[in-house]
Design an enzyme around this catalytic site. Structure first.
Site, short mmCIF file in Angstrom:
data_model
loop_
_atom_site.label_atom_id
_atom_site.label_comp_id
_atom_site.label_asym_id
_atom_site.label_seq_id
_atom_site.Cartn_x
_atom_site.Cartn_y
_atom_site.Cartn_z
N GLU A 1 49.80 32.35 -6.43
CA GLU A 1 49.27 31.10 -5.85
C GLU A 1 49.09 31.19 -4.34
OE1 GLU A 1 51.57 27.74 -7.17
OE2 GLU A 1 50.91 27.95 -9.25
N GLU B 1 49.76 30.73 -15.89
CA GLU B 1 50.69 29.59 -15.87
C GLU B 1 50.00 28.39 -16.48
OE1 GLU B 1 52.93 28.49 -12.41
OE2 GLU B 1 53.05 30.57 -11.68
#
Length: 505
Positions: free
Chosen positions: A172, A291
């Site tokens: 991320e 995710e």
């Protein structure tokens, strides 16, 4: 409510990569400590891992698992988790404001993965660290012997290398919350050079570059474009992340977020195609949705907790109590991944134990399956093979998340040997059962092998499995479907998830 659907054996969407049913586990909350690892637990094995949890994990038949993070990895020193346990440092984890004891590191986790029969997918720290530390990590894990890092591994009792083939290039990195957050071009250059270094260790290694943290980020989808323009020809996958919630208690809008996810995948697929064409590249890049899960029941309270607590060890964090509605959402997401399996090759439910997880475990106590465990298990066991196109003609609705949403959510998979077909069908209607007429064309000798159903009415939507009542939500035998005349006919209960397995010739 009536719905018609048609499946033809020859109308295939894609070959499904088994890794579509992978998982993720992070050093966060009680995912590791008192989740998978609890040496003092009555069921602990010789390595300190809980056998009651391992039994639930093995029953999922998980192909691969992403580790060790997550936000945690962006400040993680992997070297802290090797060598004698009594010599390992305790560190402060800035991502989740907790203490990390490093009693589980790469070698312990590799042992757990071996016990669980799961392939490792490792992440490197590209937040506070870079190419050198990533290169050393790969050498420690993958090189046989005769070098500093490989011989260090052998001195730690691991003679043979792990031969890890999947490496995630950070986590991320578009997120301002990330330790070591970077701009797109900056990160893309670093990912490009790191991927080259990682792949220099041998053939067969694949790398995953970070895409957007979610499709609501202000930099989405230009982040993906800029990153891929820097590293397209050296990477194999770009990651997508997305979490789901229903704080407004609007079930139909909640389910419509699955269609929204389809648009997310489609958009990034378009970015991939654009960059490939712009660069005149020969290779393909696919999507790793590494995710995804439901996360909202305790999110607000947890956010307050981790900002105020005083650096605890393995605190309770993100321990969601999943209900039937969440199980239907998870089943629908898995259906969407099947329908998009031409693009999505790897997907990781986040996370596996205790932290927004299909498995819960009490410290010193019992372990149990949450409601979302079952659709995940069914997809992993029976969703491997060829994804088939399903044409649906039935009632639809509009919602804030998406318009023209089918009440019938369905995916179909032909087994690798062609002898069985599995249909995953969800009736999203809160109150009405659905009369289903599904034609199966190009198949001979259809026989119903199994029909399992979860749900049946919206009154059960808020019930959850707990340690005191672990079987409140569990699949039961379905009784309202019949096979004949080249198809399936019968009734899908309101608000239900259905597993339908048929043998074919």
């Amino acid at each position: 409510m009536k719905a018609r659907a048609t499946i033809h054996r020859d109308f295939a969407l894609a070959q499904i990569d088994d890794r579509l049913y992978s998982a993720f586990i992070e050093h966060m909350g009680r995912a590791i400590y008192s989740g998978i690892y609890e040496p003092d637990h009555p069921t602990a094995n010789a390595h300190g891992f809980r056998n009651d949890v391992l039994d639930l994990v093995r029953a999922l038949n998980i192909p691969a698992i992403r580790y060790p993070g997550g936000n945690f990895v962006s400040a993680y020193k992997w070297e802290d988790g090797i060598g004698p346990k009594e010599d390992r440092p305790v560190r402060l984890d800035l991502a989740w404001r907790s203490k990390e004891t490093n009693q589980v590191g790469i070698n312990e986790f590799a042992q757990w993965a071996k016990d669980a029969d799961i392939e490792m997918m490792l992440a490197v720290n590209l937040g506070t660290r870079g190419i050198e530390e990533a290169r050393n990590f790969v050498e420690y894990c993958n090189h046989q012997s005769g070098t500093y890092w490989s011989d260090l591994r052998r001195s730690h009792g691991v003679e043979n290398p792990y031969d890890v083939k999947m490496w995630c290039l950070g986590n991320e990195m578009d997120g301002p919350w990330q330790i070591g957050h970077k701009e797109a071009k900056e990160y893309g250059r670093l990912a490009d050079e790191t991927s080259k270094a990682v792949k220099a260790f041998g053939s067969g290694i694949e790398t995953v570059v970070c895409g957007s943290s979610n499709d609501g980020m202000p930099t989405y989808p230009d982040w993906e474009r800029q990153v891929l323009e820097e590293c397209y020809e050296t990477v194999d996958y770009i990651s997508l992340h997305k979490y789901f919630g229903n704080s407004s208690h609007n079930s139909l809008n909640y389910f419509a977020k699955i269609d929204e996810t389809g648009r997310y995948i489609q958009a990034i697929g378009g970015v991939i195609d654009y960059v490939k064409a712009k660069k005149r590249a020969k290779n393909d890049v696919y999507i790793c949705f590494d995710e995804w899960n439901v996360w909202y029941h305790k999110r607000e309270q947890d956010a307050k907790n981790w900002k105020s607590w005083d650096w605890p060890e393995a605190p309770e964090l993100l321990e969601e109590d999943y209900n039937l509605e969440d199980a239907l959402l998870v089943g629908g997401l898995l259906n969407e991944f099947i329908r998009r399996s031409d693009r999505v090759k790897i997907a990781c439910i986040a996370q596996l134990v205790n932290v927004i997880a299909p498995i819960r475990a009490e410290k010193g106590g019992s372990a149990w399956a949450t409601s979302i465990y079952y659709p995940y298990q069914f997809a992993s066991l029976y969703g491997r093979g060829t994804a088939l196109n399903v044409a649906v003609n039935g009632p639809r609705y509009d919602a804030d998340a998406a318009h023209d949403v089918n009440y019938l959510d369905v995916a179909a998979v032909l087994s690798p040997d062609g002898t069985s077909i599995t249909i995953f069908a969800i009736n999203r209607s809160l109150e009405e059962s659905m009369e289903l007429d599904m034609a199966l064309q190009g198949f001979d000798g259809l026989e119903l092998v199994e029909h399992k159903v979860m749900g049946g009415n919206s009154a059960e939507a808020r019930v959850a499995n707990t340690s005191a009542a672990p079987d409140s939500i569990k699949p039961r035998k379905g009784e309202k479907l019949a096979v004949g005349d080249g198809g399936i006919r019968g009734e899908l209960p309101a608000f239900s998830y259905n597993l339908i397995r048929l043998s074919v010739r």
